[in-house]
Write a protein that holds these residues in place. Structure first.
Motif, PDB file in Angstrom:
ATOM      1  N   GLU A  35      -4.333   3.705  -8.849  1.00 56.03           N
ATOM      2  CA  GLU A  35      -5.212   1.936  -8.657  1.00 56.03           C
ATOM      3  C   GLU A  35      -3.193   1.599  -9.473  1.00 56.03           C
ATOM      4  N   SER A  36      -3.172   0.400  -9.089  1.00 57.59           N
ATOM      5  CA  SER A  36      -2.537  -0.885  -9.843  1.00 57.59           C
ATOM      6  C   SER A  36      -3.120  -2.352  -9.253  1.00 57.59           C
ATOM      7  N   LYS A  37      -2.488  -3.032 -10.218  1.00 57.34           N
ATOM      8  CA  LYS A  37      -2.320  -4.589  -9.662  1.00 57.34           C
ATOM      9  C   LYS A  37      -2.011  -5.080  -9.214  1.00 57.34           C
ATOM     10  N   LEU A  38      -2.525  -6.041  -7.899  1.00 57.63           N
ATOM     11  CA  LEU A  38      -1.476  -6.562  -7.572  1.00 57.63           C
ATOM     12  C   LEU A  38      -2.141  -8.125  -8.656  1.00 57.63           C
ATOM     13  N   ALA A  39      -2.992  -8.240  -8.340  1.00 60.48           N
ATOM     14  CA  ALA A  39      -3.264 -10.060  -9.104  1.00 60.48           C
ATOM     15  C   ALA A  39      -4.062 -10.226  -8.685  1.00 60.48           C
ATOM     16  N   GLY A  40      -4.769 -11.863  -9.534  1.00 56.07           N
ATOM     17  CA  GLY A  40      -6.173 -11.686  -9.136  1.00 56.07           C
ATOM     18  C   GLY A  40      -7.578 -10.901  -9.156  1.00 56.07           C
ATOM     19  N   ASP A  41      -8.080 -10.909  -7.920  1.00 53.81           N
ATOM     20  CA  ASP A  41      -9.026  -9.718  -8.124  1.00 53.81           C
ATOM     21  C   ASP A  41      -8.679  -9.152  -6.579  1.00 53.81           C
ATOM     22  N   LEU A  42      -7.550  -8.570  -6.731  1.00 55.07           N
ATOM     23  CA  LEU A  42      -6.973  -7.722  -5.760  1.00 55.07           C
ATOM     24  C   LEU A  42      -5.901  -6.200  -6.516  1.00 55.07           C
ATOM     25  N   VAL A  43      -6.614  -5.673  -6.293  1.00 60.66           N
ATOM     26  CA  VAL A  43      -6.044  -4.182  -6.911  1.00 60.66           C
ATOM     27  C   VAL A  43      -4.994  -3.018  -5.666  1.00 60.66           C
ATOM     28  N   VAL A  44      -4.149  -2.423  -5.266  1.00 64.62           N
ATOM     29  CA  VAL A  44      -3.664  -1.663  -4.459  1.00 64.62           C
ATOM     30  C   VAL A  44      -3.759  -0.430  -5.157  1.00 64.62           C
ATOM     31  N   LEU A  45      -4.289   0.214  -3.642  1.00 64.56           N
ATOM     32  CA  LEU A  45      -4.635   1.829  -3.508  1.00 64.56           C
ATOM     33  C   LEU A  45      -4.227   1.968  -2.926  1.00 64.56           C
ATOM     34  N   TYR A  46      -3.476   3.508  -2.627  1.00 69.46           N
ATOM     35  CA  TYR A  46      -2.745   4.388  -1.331  1.00 69.46           C
ATOM     36  C   TYR A  46      -3.157   4.989  -0.559  1.00 69.46           C
ATOM     37  N   GLY A  47      -3.151   4.834   0.388  1.00 69.74           N
ATOM     38  CA  GLY A  47      -3.718   5.783   1.839  1.00 69.74           C
ATOM     39  C   GLY A  47      -2.857   6.584   2.570  1.00 69.74           C
ATOM     40  N   PHE A  48      -3.262   7.826   2.441  1.00 71.65           N
ATOM     41  CA  PHE A  48      -2.070   8.614   3.102  1.00 71.65           C
ATOM     42  C   PHE A  48      -3.155   7.779   4.815  1.00 71.65           C
ATOM     43  N   ASP A  49      -2.364   7.830   5.864  1.00 78.29           N
ATOM     44  CA  ASP A  49      -2.720   7.569   7.161  1.00 78.29           C
ATOM     45  C   ASP A  49      -2.866   8.848   7.875  1.00 78.29           C
ATOM     46  N   LYS A  50      -4.101   8.974   8.427  1.00 82.30           N
ATOM     47  CA  LYS A  50      -5.073   9.934   8.929  1.00 82.30           C
ATOM     48  C   LYS A  50      -4.542   9.213  10.309  1.00 82.30           C
ATOM     49  N   GLY A  51      -4.337   8.453  10.938  1.00 84.31           N
ATOM     50  CA  GLY A  51      -4.350   8.322  12.112  1.00 84.31           C
ATOM     51  C   GLY A  51      -5.942   7.161  12.591  1.00 84.31           C
ATOM     52  N   THR A  52      -6.651   7.658  12.108  1.00 86.38           N
ATOM     53  CA  THR A  52      -8.049   7.291  12.683  1.00 86.38           C
ATOM     54  C   THR A  52      -8.442   6.504  11.842  1.00 86.38           C
ATOM     55  N   HIS A  53      -8.349   7.350  10.080  1.00 90.21           N
ATOM     56  CA  HIS A  53      -8.745   6.195   8.596  1.00 90.21           C
ATOM     57  C   HIS A  53      -7.168   6.699   7.670  1.00 90.21           C
ATOM     58  N   PHE A  54      -8.099   6.494   6.103  1.00 88.92           N
ATOM     59  CA  PHE A  54      -6.690   6.111   5.406  1.00 88.92           C
ATOM     60  C   PHE A  54      -7.591   6.722   4.444  1.00 88.92           C
ATOM     61  N   ARG A  55      -6.632   8.239   3.817  1.00 94.49           N
ATOM     62  CA  ARG A  55      -7.624   8.806   2.879  1.00 94.49           C
ATOM     63  C   ARG A  55      -6.859   8.603   1.363  1.00 94.49           C
ATOM     64  N   LEU A  56      -7.186   7.699   0.199  1.00 92.55           N
ATOM     65  CA  LEU A  56      -6.655   7.521  -0.545  1.00 92.55           C
ATOM     66  C   LEU A  56      -6.104   8.026  -1.716  1.00 92.55           C
ATOM     67  N   ALA A  57      -4.662   7.859  -2.368  1.00 85.77           N
ATOM     68  CA  ALA A  57      -4.276   9.137  -3.239  1.00 85.77           C
ATOM     69  C   ALA A  57      -5.078   9.151  -4.879  1.00 85.77           C
TER      70      ALA A  57
END
Length: 184
Positions: A35-57
């Protein structure tokens, strides 16, 4: 293809949850999402694109891929910028909306070509609102009426959004590229 393939990782935005309530359980470093902070109340997580969903790193993925959080972020943004997104620009009187097929609207905050195009379309600073994962609204800082209309629309949308994010308005420093909450 491995479950952990850096060529499929993209940034994902989430609402930062307050730490006011004790957690029911604690994840280990290997299981915790990167996780990293974007700004305000938003954070960035990182997802492996599985086509039908994202699996978070998570931390275990970083170890397996021998990468750092900063390198993961850089690769995710690079991947997002190279996706063949179907972008549409919907022009309104006071604010505009950009669509990208439903999965990547919120993360357009990382799409350099989109941000450059939008910045050229508005006088003053570009102001962005991300009330839901599939909504990306923009306005100009040059007219307070446009900002007021954008904030009203954000307040309305966040109440009915399927995947709500932030009720705040954001601006980006053109030199550093850092996002911050619009101060009014």
């Amino acid at each position: 293809m491995s479950d952990r393939d850096l060529s499929t990782v993209v940034p994902r935005l989430y609402l930062a949850l307050p730490n006011s309530v004790p957690a029911d359980f604690t994840l280990t470093g290997d299981d915790s999402p990167v996780e990293s902070k974007l700004a305000g109340d938003l954070v960035v997580l990182y997802g492996f694109d599985k086509g039908t969903h994202f699996r978070l790193a998570n931390g275990g993925d970083l170890k397996e891929l021998a990468t750092t959080p900063a390198e993961l972020h850089e690769k995710a943004v690079e991947n997002l910028n190279s996706l063949p997104l179907h972008l549409e620009f919907h022009q309104g009187d006071d604010y505009h909306m950009v669509t990208a097929g439903g999965d990547h609207e919120a993360t357009l905050v990382f799409h350099s070509a989109v941000l450059e195009f939008l910045a050229d379309q508005v006088p003053g600073k570009l102001v962005v609102a991300i009330p839901a994962r599939d909504l990306f609204l923009v306005a100009s800082s040059a007219d307070p009426r446009h900002l007021a209309a954008l904030q009203r629309k954000v307040n309305e949308l966040i109440e009915t959004a399927e995947k709500p994010l932030s009720g705040l308005l954001y601006t980006r420093d053109v030199i550093s590229g850092e996002w911050s909450v619009l101060s009014r």
